[in-house]
Write an enzyme that holds these catalytic residues in place. Structure first.
Site, PDB file in Angstrom:
ATOM      1  N   ASP A   1       0.833  -1.208   0.000  1.00  0.00           N
ATOM      2  CA  ASP A   1       0.000   0.000   0.000  1.00  0.00           C
ATOM      3  C   ASP A   1       0.866   1.256   0.000  1.00  0.00           C
ATOM      4  O   ASP A   1       1.980   1.244   0.528  1.00  0.00           O
ATOM      5  CB  ASP A   1      -0.909  -0.040   1.244  1.00  0.00           C
ATOM      6  CG  ASP A   1      -2.085   0.916   1.129  1.00  0.00           C
ATOM      7  OD1 ASP A   1      -2.300   1.494   0.040  1.00  0.00           O
ATOM      8  OD2 ASP A   1      -2.791   1.094   2.140  1.00  0.00           O
TER       9      ASP A   1
ATOM     10  N   ASN B   1     -10.614  -2.883  -6.097  1.00  0.00           N
ATOM     11  CA  ASN B   1      -9.791  -1.977  -6.920  1.00  0.00           C
ATOM     12  C   ASN B   1     -10.373  -1.736  -8.315  1.00  0.00           C
ATOM     13  O   ASN B   1      -9.995  -0.785  -8.986  1.00  0.00           O
ATOM     14  CB  ASN B   1      -8.352  -2.504  -7.064  1.00  0.00           C
ATOM     15  CG  ASN B   1      -7.505  -2.312  -5.829  1.00  0.00           C
ATOM     16  OD1 ASN B   1      -6.573  -3.072  -5.566  1.00  0.00           O
ATOM     17  ND2 ASN B   1      -7.792  -1.282  -5.039  1.00  0.00           N
TER      18      ASN B   1
END
Ligand code: FPP
Length: 255
Positions: free
Chosen positions: A29, A77
């Site tokens: 991330d 996503n």
């Protein structure tokens, strides 16, 4: 030798290679924020994130970690801007093509989990080909979680078990932990012993919810593109300093 290299070696030498986590999972991330902090577009962060993928894969293989799983693209996503999704898929195709030789040279087997059918054809083909080419490699298994969501995975497992019961192939009494685990996408992987999440967020974000029942969690503020070998060694050392009790008391574990 540069100071950074010396620090890296000093950390590596502190690792007890007889006590490595068998399976490390990573939520990569912070690519977007890393890029933004440099006044660049988010995609620049993803491109640089590939260097970290390379570094951690190399670090794990060199140490002797057997399984490494990277959360590369979640089922959520897909709702990112279309251009970013396209760039990530393109990057994936390009990276798999470029790194296939390295995987072969280092005896690393590529694996993928998730709703792979949702990936663009080009990506699916490249992935299938690399999985096929590396299927006999045995030093380490590198799993990419793509279009992956743990709740989807559990729903798929429940459906498949229910179907077996309906068809008379399975009795309800046979349903236990192991049977559920055998129906997950990760049926051929041990549960992760260490989960790393970069970028300061402290969440699991729909990643291997079942499999992480006893996983040690390690959170670092470092953005993914800055997560290089040194950071990986720090995470493993932190893991080696944890006392894993699995519900027992500290005294029981020490005895
Ligand atoms: C999270 O950062 C990262 C991703 C969603 C993608 C990860 C992909 C790569 C590292 C490159 C390709 C990977 C492989 C395995 C070839 P973010 O975009 O959520 O960052 P932010 O939280 O700062 O916005």
């Amino acid at each position: 030798m540069k100071v950074a290299e010396t620090a890296e070696i000093l950390l590596k030498n502190q690792i007890d290679t007889t006590q490595l986590p068998e399976h490390i999972a990573i939520i990569m991330d912070g690519n977007g924020r890393w890029a933004k902090s440099k006044g660049k577009l988010r995609v620049f962060g993803h491109t640089n994130g590939v260097k970290s993928v390379r570094a951690v894969t190399e670090a794990c293989a060199e140490l002797g970690v057997n399984y490494l799983t990277l959360y590369a693209f979640s089922s959520e996503n897909w709702s990112r801007p279309r251009a970013e999704v396209a760039a990530l898929m393109e990057l994936l195709v390009h990276t798999i093509r470029k790194e296939l030789k390295t995987l072969q040279d280092n005896d690393i087997k590529l694996n993928a989990i998730g709703h792979l059918g949702n990936l663009p054809d080009k990506c699916k083909l490249e992935l299938e080909e690399a999985i096929k080419m590396t299927k006999n490699n045995s030093r380490m298994t590198l799993t990419l979680a793509l279009s992956y969501g743990s709740r989807n995975e559990i729903v798929d497992a429940v459906r498949s078990i229910a179907l077996d019961v309906k068809n008379g192939d399975l009795s309800i009494d046979d349903i236990d932990d192991q049977l559920v685990a055998n129906h997950l996408y990760t049926h051929n992987l041990p549960d992760p012993e260490l989960l790393i999440r970069t970028s300061g967020e402290q969440r699991i974000s729909n990643f291997m919810l079942w499999q992480m029942a006893y996983t040690e969690l390690y959170f670092t503020p470092t953005f993914w593109p800055d997560f290089q070998k040194e950071e990986m060694y720090k995470a493993i050392l932190a893991f080696q300093n944890r006392e894993r009790r699995f519900g027992k008391t500290s005294e029981q574990v020490k005895a």
